[in-house]
Design an enzyme around this catalytic site. Structure first.
Site, mmCIF file in Angstrom:
data_model
loop_
_atom_site.group_PDB
_atom_site.id
_atom_site.type_symbol
_atom_site.label_atom_id
_atom_site.label_comp_id
_atom_site.label_asym_id
_atom_site.label_seq_id
_atom_site.Cartn_x
_atom_site.Cartn_y
_atom_site.Cartn_z
ATOM 1 N N HIS A 181 -5.761 2.913 2.128
ATOM 2 C CA HIS A 181 -4.976 4.083 2.553
ATOM 3 C C HIS A 181 -5.526 4.729 3.837
ATOM 4 O O HIS A 181 -4.792 4.989 4.782
ATOM 5 C CB HIS A 181 -4.945 5.140 1.445
ATOM 6 N N ASP A 214 0.899 -1.151 0.000
ATOM 7 C CA ASP A 214 0.000 0.000 0.000
ATOM 8 C C ASP A 214 0.938 1.202 0.000
ATOM 9 O O ASP A 214 1.633 1.457 0.994
ATOM 10 C CB ASP A 214 -0.866 0.005 1.262
ATOM 11 N N HIS A 215 0.961 1.948 -1.095
ATOM 12 C CA HIS A 215 2.015 2.957 -1.219
ATOM 13 C C HIS A 215 1.908 4.062 -0.170
ATOM 14 O O HIS A 215 2.882 4.735 0.122
ATOM 15 C CB HIS A 215 2.071 3.533 -2.645
#
Ligand code: BG6
Length: 510
Positions: free
Chosen positions: A260, A197-198
Site C-alpha cells: 500500500h 492491492d485494494h
C-alpha cells in the site's frame, strides 16, 4: 492493451463471464468481495448472464452458500446505505453457485471445470472465466497449477478469456515473490494476471494522478525546487484483533509498506506517463521503485523505527498490548508500527525526503499524503513580527473524510497586518454528494473488463520487495527486549518523532 477509460459518458460493463472465487468461505469473500459484486450488479455493471461460483473445502449447498452471503452482504451494506433491495438480491442470488473442493486436488478441479461448463451452457456464457484467489497464500501455487491441469487457464487465448486475480500478500520477501511470479507466468500470460492491492482502487488514490496531471498549478511545482518534503501516513486505530496468527508472520513492513505505502509513494513521485495505458503508467511506477535509495540490511536497525503497541486506551476503550493478542507469542518481535525516511534518487526528487509511517492502535484511522512546499524567502512577511510563516501544505486525505486541502496564508481582517494560515478544502461528500465507492467494486470491474492499470505488474511487485526485503532482513535479529513499544492510542514511539525532527520537520498528523 488496456487503457484508463476517460470517457465520462461510457457505462462500463463486462462481457458475460463466470467468476470463480477460491476461498469462498473466508472472511474476505464475505466482507469485501461479495458485497462489492452485489453492488456492481445493482448498478448494472455486470452482464445479465453473469455467474459466480464459490469454491472452498467446506461442504455446503448452493442454497446454504447464498444464505450465508445474504447475511454478510446485509451486514456489510447496511452500515452504509440501509437495507438491501430484496428483489435485486433474489435475481443476483440465482446466479450464485457453490462447489466444494480441495485446492490441491486435480480431480476436484476437473469437477469444477464441468460445473463451469454446465453453468456457462445454461446461462449462455461463452466460456470467459475470472478466477479470484481469495485464499491464504499457501494455496496459490496449487490453485494455479490445478487451473492449468483442468485447462481453465487458457494461456494465449483471448476468446474466450481467462484471468486470475491474486490477493495479497504476494510473497513474503523477494525470493518468494519471484517464485510466485514464475509459477503464475508458467501458467498464465502476464496480461492475464491481476495482482490486487485494494489501495489502488480507492478513489482518492486514483485522484493523485488527476490532481497532478490535470492541473497545471500543481505539476509545475511538483519537484525538488519547490517541495521541501513529503509525508505519507497510514494510521489505523484497530489492533490486530483475531488476525494475530497471520499478522505475527507478517508485520507492518510486509502487510502495509511493501504494497500500500509503496503504491502511494510511486503515484506521488512518478513522472507523467506517455499515455494512459496500463503499461505506460506502471512503467513510470517501476522507475520510482528503482530510483529508491536502498536501505541496506546493516543500516536498517538504526535507520528504520519499528515498534509494537503495548496496552493502552483508544476512544476510552482499553486495548491490550500486541503481545497479549490471540495467537501472538509473548516474546514476538513483529512490528505493528514502522516509520522511515526514503529518498527517490532521480532528477525530480533529489534531496527531498519522503517520510513514511504506518501503525496499528494509533489514536485514529487516517491515511493521508502531505506535500510540504518550500519556505518562502525570509523577507517581507516571513520574518518577525508577522513571520516566520508556515510553508504551504497540500494534503490528500486518502481516508476517511476523503478530500484534498491546501493550506495557505491570508491576512486576517483588521487594522494590523496579522497573517493567518487557512485551508481551501475539497471533500468528496460535499462536492459529489456521496462518499467514494468501495475499492473492491472498482477493482473487480476492472479485472472483469480486462483493465490492468490498477493492478501490480510482476516487475513492480519485485521492485517493491527489492526495497523492503533488506529492511526486513536487517531487523530480523532484534531481541524481544530491544523491541520498541508504544502505548495503544498514541502516535508511535518517540523515536518516530526524533526521526523526522532530526531534519527540522514534524509529523503533520498528531
Ligand atoms: C490490509 C492489511 O491489506 O490493509 C490490514 O492486511 C490493514 O492489516 C488493511 O488493516 C488496511 O486497509 P484500509 O483500507 O482499512 O486502510
Amino acid at each position: 492493451m488496456s487503457q484508463t477509460n476517460t470517457d465520462p459518458t461510457s457505462t462500463r460493463q463486462s462481457d458475460p463471464f463466470v467468476m470463480v472465487v477460491f476461498g469462498a468461505s473466508g472472511d474476505l469473500t464475505r466482507r469485501k468481495l461479495m458485497p462489492a459484486i452485489f453492488q456492481l450488479w445493482c448498478e448494472n455493471h455486470l452482464p445479465e448472464s453473469a455467474a459466480i461460483i464459490g469454491y472452498s473445502r467446506t461442504a455446503k449447498t448452493d442454497e446454504e452458500f447464498r444464505a450465508d452471503l445474504c447475511d454478510s452482504i446485509r451486514d456489510s451494506l447496511s452500515c452504509h446505505e440501509g437495507l438491501i433491495d430484496d428483489a435485486a438480491w433474489e435475481t443476483f442470488a440465482s446466479r450464485i453457485y457453490y462447489q466444494q473442493g480441495a485446492y490441491d486436488s486435480p480431480d476436484d478441479f476437473a469437477a469444477l471445470r464441468q460445473r463451469i461448463e454446465v453453468i456457462s451452457a445454461e446461462r449462455d456464457i461463452p466460456g470467459n472465466c475470472l478466477h479470484y484467489l481469495a485464499t491464504p497464500p499457501m494455496a496459490f501455487e496449487s490453485i494455479i497449477r490445478n487451473l492449468d491441469c483442468a485447462q481453465l487457464a487458457r494461456r494465449g487465448q483471448t476468446d474466450p478469456w481467462a484471468r486470475v486475480v491474486i490477493e495479497k500478500p504476494f510473497g513474503t520477501d523477494l525470493d518468494s515473490a519471484r517464485k510466485l511470479n514464475q509459477i503464475a507466468r508458467e501458467v498464465f500470460d502476464e496480461e492475464q494476471i491481476f495482482r490486487i492491492d485494494h489501495y489502488l482502487g480507492k478513489e482518492t488514490v486514483q485522484n493523485i494522478m488527476v490532481l497532478r496531471m490535470a492541473n497545471s498549478i500543481f505539476e509545475h511545482l511538483w519537484r525538488h525546487d519547490y517541495i521541501d518534503h513529503v509525508q505519507i501516513t497510514a494510521a489505523e486505530s484497530l489492533g490486530v484483533g483475531t488476525r494475530g496468527g497471520y499478522y505475527d508472520t507478517s508485520g507492518a513492513l510486509r502487510d502495509m509498506v511493501q504494497n500500500h505505502l509503496m503504491h502511494l509513494l510511486c503515484l506521488v513521485a512518478m513522472e507523467p506517463p506517455v499515455s494512459l495505458t496500463a503499461d505506460a503508467i506502471r512503467d513510470e511506477k517501476v522507475k520510482v521503485l528503482r530510483a529508491l535509495r536502498p536501505i541496506p540490511a546493516q543500516c536498517a536497525a538504526n535507520g528504520v523505527v519499528r515498534a509494537q503497541y503495548s496496552g493502552g486506551q483508544i476512544d476510552g476503550q482499553n486495548e491490550p498490548g500486541y503481545r497479549q493478542a490471540e495467537n501472538v507469542p509473548p516474546d514476538s518481535t513483529t512490528e505493528t508500527f514502522v516509520a522511515f525516511k526514503a529518498h527517490v534518487d532521480n532528477w525530480r526528487w533529489t534531496g527531498v525526503p519522503f517520510y513514511l509511517r504506518t501503525g496499528k492502535c494509533l489514536p485514529r484511522r487516517c491515511t493521508e499524503i502531505s506535500i510540504h512546499f518550500e519556505d518562502i524567502p525570509k523577507v517581507l512577511f516571513n520574518r518577525p513580527p508577522a513571520g516566520p510563516l508556515r510553508p504551504n501544505v497540500l494534503t490528500i486525505r486518502v481516508q476517511p473524510n476523503e478530500g484534498i486541502a491546501l493550506e495557505f496564508q491570508t491576512k486576517a481582517p483588521g487594522q494590523a497586518m496579522h497573517i493567518q494560515p487557512l485551508e481551501m478544502d475539497f471533500g468528496y461528500q460535499e462536492s459529489f454528494g456521496q462518499a467514494p465507492p468501495d475499492a473492491y467494486q472498482r477493482l473487480l470491474l476492472d479485472a472483469a473488463v480486462g483493465d490492468a492499470t490498477l493492478f501490480t505488474r510482476s516487475d513492480e511487485v519485485e521492485a517493491a520487495w527489492e526495497f523492503v526485503s533488506p529492511i526486513i532482513e536487517g531487523c530480523s535479529n532484534t531481541p524481544p527486549e530491544a523491541m520498541l513499544q508504544y502505548p495503544a492510542g498514541t502516535w508511535g514511539p518517540k523515536e518516530a518523532e526524533e526521526l523526522i525532527e532530526a531534519d527540522g520537520n514534524k509529523w503533520r498528523l498528531k
